[in-house]
Write an enzyme that holds these catalytic residues in place. Sequence first.
Site, PDB file in Angstrom:
ATOM      1  N   LYS A   1      19.421   8.071 -10.168  1.00 60.95           N
ATOM      2  CA  LYS A   1      18.808   8.145 -11.504  1.00 60.95           C
ATOM      3  C   LYS A   1      17.359   8.572 -11.363  1.00 60.95           C
ATOM      4  O   LYS A   1      16.538   7.814 -10.808  1.00 60.95           O
ATOM      5  CB  LYS A   1      18.857   6.772 -12.190  1.00 60.95           C
ATOM      6  CG  LYS A   1      20.230   6.374 -12.652  1.00 60.95           C
ATOM      7  CD  LYS A   1      20.126   5.146 -13.550  1.00 60.95           C
ATOM      8  CE  LYS A   1      21.499   4.527 -13.775  1.00 60.95           C
ATOM      9  NZ  LYS A   1      21.416   3.127 -14.166  1.00 60.95           N
TER      10      LYS A   1
ATOM     11  N   ARG B   1       7.370 -11.827 -21.461  1.00 59.70           N
ATOM     12  CA  ARG B   1       6.563 -11.459 -22.624  1.00 59.70           C
ATOM     13  C   ARG B   1       7.036 -12.141 -23.903  1.00 59.70           C
ATOM     14  O   ARG B   1       6.359 -12.105 -24.904  1.00 59.70           O
ATOM     15  CB  ARG B   1       6.590  -9.948 -22.818  1.00 59.70           C
ATOM     16  CG  ARG B   1       5.699  -9.194 -21.871  1.00 59.70           C
ATOM     17  CD  ARG B   1       5.977  -7.722 -21.901  1.00 59.70           C
ATOM     18  NE  ARG B   1       7.359  -7.486 -21.525  1.00 59.70           N
ATOM     19  CZ  ARG B   1       7.856  -6.302 -21.216  1.00 59.70           C
ATOM     20  NH1 ARG B   1       7.101  -5.234 -21.278  1.00 59.70           N
ATOM     21  NH2 ARG B   1       9.120  -6.167 -20.866  1.00 59.70           N
TER      22      ARG B   1
ATOM     23  N   HIS C   1       2.053  -5.517 -15.740  1.00 56.87           N
ATOM     24  CA  HIS C   1       2.507  -5.715 -14.351  1.00 56.87           C
ATOM     25  C   HIS C   1       1.328  -6.165 -13.483  1.00 56.87           C
ATOM     26  O   HIS C   1       1.449  -7.082 -12.667  1.00 56.87           O
ATOM     27  CB  HIS C   1       3.024  -4.390 -13.760  1.00 56.87           C
ATOM     28  CG  HIS C   1       4.321  -3.907 -14.319  1.00 56.87           C
ATOM     29  ND1 HIS C   1       4.498  -2.610 -14.725  1.00 56.87           N
ATOM     30  CD2 HIS C   1       5.505  -4.540 -14.512  1.00 56.87           C
ATOM     31  CE1 HIS C   1       5.749  -2.456 -15.148  1.00 56.87           C
ATOM     32  NE2 HIS C   1       6.382  -3.604 -15.036  1.00 56.87           N
TER      33      HIS C   1
ATOM     34  N   SER D   1       6.634  -0.261 -19.680  1.00 59.01           N
ATOM     35  CA  SER D   1       6.602   1.099 -19.140  1.00 59.01           C
ATOM     36  C   SER D   1       7.233   2.081 -20.124  1.00 59.01           C
ATOM     37  O   SER D   1       6.703   3.169 -20.367  1.00 59.01           O
ATOM     38  CB  SER D   1       7.368   1.161 -17.811  1.00 59.01           C
ATOM     39  OG  SER D   1       6.802   0.295 -16.875  1.00 59.01           O
TER      40      SER D   1
END
Length: 167
Positions: free
Chosen positions: A44, A94, A20, A131
Site C-alpha cells: 500500500k 484523542r 504524535h 495525519s
Amino acid sequence: MPVTRRCVCPGSYDPVTAGHRDVIVRAAALYDEVVVAVLHNPAKAGTFTIEERISLIEEAAEGLPNVRVAAFANRLLVDVCRELDSDVVVKGLRGGTDFAYEMPMALMNRHLTGLETVFLPGASEFEHISSSLVKEVSRFGGDVTGMVSDRVRDALLARLDRPESAN
Ligand code: PNS
C-alpha cells in the site's frame, strides 16, 4: 544492573503530526527508551515513503536522546515488540473515536502475548489533528502550520499540490 524500561510508540506516521510528537515527548519522559515503530504494508503506497517518514520523525524527536525510530513491514505489533524486547506500547487517545478504535487492538495485543498498552490523554490543542485530516486540509489549500513541523508542511505542499492527486 537496573532494568531498562523500554516502550514502543507504533503507528503509520504518514506523516508525523504535532500530536504524535507530543506523545513521543511524553513517552520519552516516562520510559528509559522509546522506539517509534513505523508499521507499514509495502503493497500500500502511502503519501510519504518509509525513509521520508523515518526522517521526519527523527526531526520531530530531535533533542530526545532516548528516542529512536525503526520501520517494520507486514509485522504484527506484538512480534515487533517481542523483537524490540518491550512489553508495553504507548499511544495517545484523542477521544471517544480513538478509544473505540484502539481498545480492541489493545485487548487483542494483550490476548496474543500479554503486551500492555498505556494510553496518554491527547493534549486538547491537538485533539482535532490527524495525519489524514492534515493531508486533506493541505491538499485543498488550508494552512496546517503548527499542526505538523514546517518541514512536513512544506513537504505536503510540494506533494499534494494538485487536487486530483491520488495521495
Ligand atoms: O497510525 P495508525 O494507523 O493508527 O497505527 C495503527 C497501527 C500501525 C499501530 C496498527 O494498525 C498495528 O498495530 N498494525 C500492525 C499489525 C497488527 O499488529 N495488527 C493487529 C493489531 S491488534
